[in-house]
Each structure stands twice: as C-alpha cells, then as structure tokens.
Write an enzyme that holds these catalytic residues in place. Structure first.
Site, mmCIF file in Angstrom:
data_model
loop_
_atom_site.group_PDB
_atom_site.id
_atom_site.type_symbol
_atom_site.label_atom_id
_atom_site.label_comp_id
_atom_site.label_asym_id
_atom_site.label_seq_id
_atom_site.Cartn_x
_atom_site.Cartn_y
_atom_site.Cartn_z
ATOM 1 N N TYR A 1 0.910 -1.164 0.018
ATOM 2 C CA TYR A 1 0.073 -0.132 -0.061
ATOM 3 C C TYR A 1 0.607 1.251 -0.066
ATOM 4 O O TYR A 1 0.351 2.456 -0.123
ATOM 5 C CB TYR A 1 -0.896 -0.193 1.200
ATOM 6 C CG TYR A 1 -1.956 -1.118 1.493
ATOM 7 C CD1 TYR A 1 -2.015 -2.088 0.416
ATOM 8 C CD2 TYR A 1 -2.581 -1.196 2.452
ATOM 9 C CE1 TYR A 1 -3.106 -3.013 0.375
ATOM 10 C CE2 TYR A 1 -3.590 -2.330 2.626
ATOM 11 C CZ TYR A 1 -3.802 -3.152 1.590
ATOM 12 O OH TYR A 1 -4.589 -4.492 1.877
ATOM 13 N N HIS B 1 0.778 -11.728 1.724
ATOM 14 C CA HIS B 1 -0.236 -10.691 0.922
ATOM 15 C C HIS B 1 -0.867 -11.620 -0.068
ATOM 16 O O HIS B 1 -2.146 -11.660 -0.602
ATOM 17 C CB HIS B 1 0.384 -9.651 0.249
ATOM 18 C CG HIS B 1 -0.761 -8.526 0.227
ATOM 19 N ND1 HIS B 1 -0.309 -7.174 -0.015
ATOM 20 C CD2 HIS B 1 -2.102 -8.562 -0.087
ATOM 21 C CE1 HIS B 1 -1.410 -6.425 -0.180
ATOM 22 N NE2 HIS B 1 -2.576 -7.120 -0.166
#
Length: 285
Positions: free
Chosen positions: A52, A110
């Site tokens: 992010y 992730h």
C-alpha cells in the site's frame, strides 16, 4: 457495547477486533490523519500492507492516536513478490522500521503468487520459505499473530507441510456477491479466522436493486448491510475509507440479518468491479 468493542480470539489467545479499518489506496501523507480519525471514532483494528506504500503514515497515526499501543491491533503484509526466506526476513524488519513500532499484531503473506502472475505459476516452496520467516519473527516477539491473504485451500495446505502451526488468519475477498463458501468452511475447520476485505465490493454492490431493497427493509444503508453480512459470516470486516463520516456509518451495524436474507446474500452472484477489475483479485483470473 458496539461492534467496535467486540473481538474474536485467535487460537494463540490474541484478541482481534471484529471490525477494522482498511487503508488500501490511502496515500502515505494522509494515512496518519485517517488513522487518528478512526481511532477517535473507536476503531482499534488498523490494516495496512507493504504494497500500500503507507506504512510510515499508518505507524505515525498509531503512535500519535492518543490511545495506548496495546489497545490497538495493527496488521501489515509481506509484498506478494517475496517468495524467499532472506527477503522475507529483511522485509519483516523493514515493516517494523517504517511503522516505527516494536511489534505488529498480525503479519500476512499478501498473496500466494506475485501480482503479475496471480493464480499462475508454482510458488509453493517460496511460500513455505516466507512462512518460516514469519514463524521465526512470531517466536521472537516481533509479530503477535501470523497468517496469509488470498490463499486458496491448496495454498494453505502447502504452508502446513512445513509449518509449526496453522496460520491464524486468511484475509480474502468476501462480500455479498462473492461468498467463497467452501473456502470459508475449510478455514473454519482449521481454526483459521477469515478477514473480509472489500466487504462493500468497492462500491459495486451499491447499484444492486435486490441489495438496495433489503437494506431499506432493515432501515440501513447498503454498506451497513454488506458489512453486517460479512460479520454474520463470522469474519473480521475491513471496510476501507478515509472519510470519518463513512467510518462512523460503517460501525453502525448493531442489527441482525435474518437467516433467509443471509441465504439470499450468500447466493448473490452479480458484481461488476468497474475500475478495480484490472486488479487480479477482482478480475477473476
């Protein structure tokens, strides 16, 4: 007591708030302000990721929130491209450094594949190597709980070949219109808590007439209905927003969806992710 006060308890005894704040697409220079606003409203579960690009801001928000660190649950994720033990070790320490925290409460792999090869090649060995790095960081006290994200059953089973213990969490795409019932059941059978990201389907669900009508019946908004749906599935809901008004609204979910309506939402198969369809998780690839 509201949903913001409610927690699940992981198998290792760590408590995780049932409703959290997702920070995907929130700029690093705005993340601290967003986190502080969420904490002021009552959020105690903050989710970020290396990918992010906002760990620095999220960490600053946590540290300057005015709430003791032990009252906050902070999650981050190894970038999907890391399928190697040494890189994973370096990245774990890198997250702690960027967040400027001495530990994180949860860290995940992730994705089982790099994003540019999502659901593609064989990264089984690399995932086991990254998992070993997470287990060691957990044992060292750097991470209180560890898990995976976007993992299918066979991906989890691969991890379990060498794992010391079962992942505490699998964070995945779950919302009305996309309810992976078999995977949810498998995670439950393994005592893996599911975290539902994008519970509002990036807004795609807002236009669904059936869901709109159901929300009106309960006297709530479509996002509130959708968040409540994922909570009643037994998952942690992680709606993403930078808007304090939406944070308030997203936490007003202290109502009960009837069994028949839960079944209707489970059976929904009508979602167009619009601009987000380019992202592998949303493109069906």
């Amino acid at each position: 007591m509201t949903i913001l006060d409610e927690t699940y308890t992981l198998p290792n005894g760590v408590e995780i708030p049932r409703l959290g704040l997702g920070t995907w697409f929130i700029d690093d220079n705005k993340a601290a302000e967003v986190v502080r606003a969420a904490v002021q409203i009552g959020y105690r579960n903050i989710d970020t990721a290396q990918a992010y690009g906002n760990e620095r801001g999220v960490g600053q928000g946590v540290r300057t929130s005015g709430v003791p660190r032990e009252e906050l649950f902070v999650s981050t994720k190894l970038v999907a491209e890391i399928k190697d033990y040494d890189q994973a070790v370096t990245a774990i320490d890198g997250s702690l450094e960027k967040l400027s925290l001495d530990h994180v409460d949860l860290m995940l792999i992730h994705s089982p594949q790099p994003w540019d090869d999502f659901r593609g090649g064989d990264y089984a060995q690399g995932n086991r190597a990254a998992w070993r790095a997470l287990e060691e960081a957990h044992q060292a006290g750097k991470i209180r709980a560890i898990g995976v994200s976007n993992f299918q059953q066979h991906d989890v089973e691969n991890i379990l070949q060498d794992a010391t213990f079962v992942p505490h969490v699998n964070q995945m795409l779950v919302h009305a219109g996309n309810t992976p019932a078999e995977l949810l059941a498998y995670c439950t059978s393994q005592q893996i808590l599911v975290e539902a990201y994008s519970p509002i389907a990036h807004g795609a669900i807002l236009k669904n007439a059936e869901v709109q009508a159901m929300a009106e019946k309960y006297g709530v908004s479509v996002p509130q209905l959708c968040i409540r749906y994922t909570l009643q599935l037994g998952t942690v809901a992680l709606p993403k927003t930078a808007n304090p008004d939406h944070m308030h609204s997203n936490a007003q979910v202290d109502f009960e969806i009837a069994d028949a309506d839960m079944d209707a939402l489970r059976g929904l198969r009508d979602v167009d992710y619009g601009d987000h369809s380019a992202f592998p998780v949303f493109s069906g690839t």
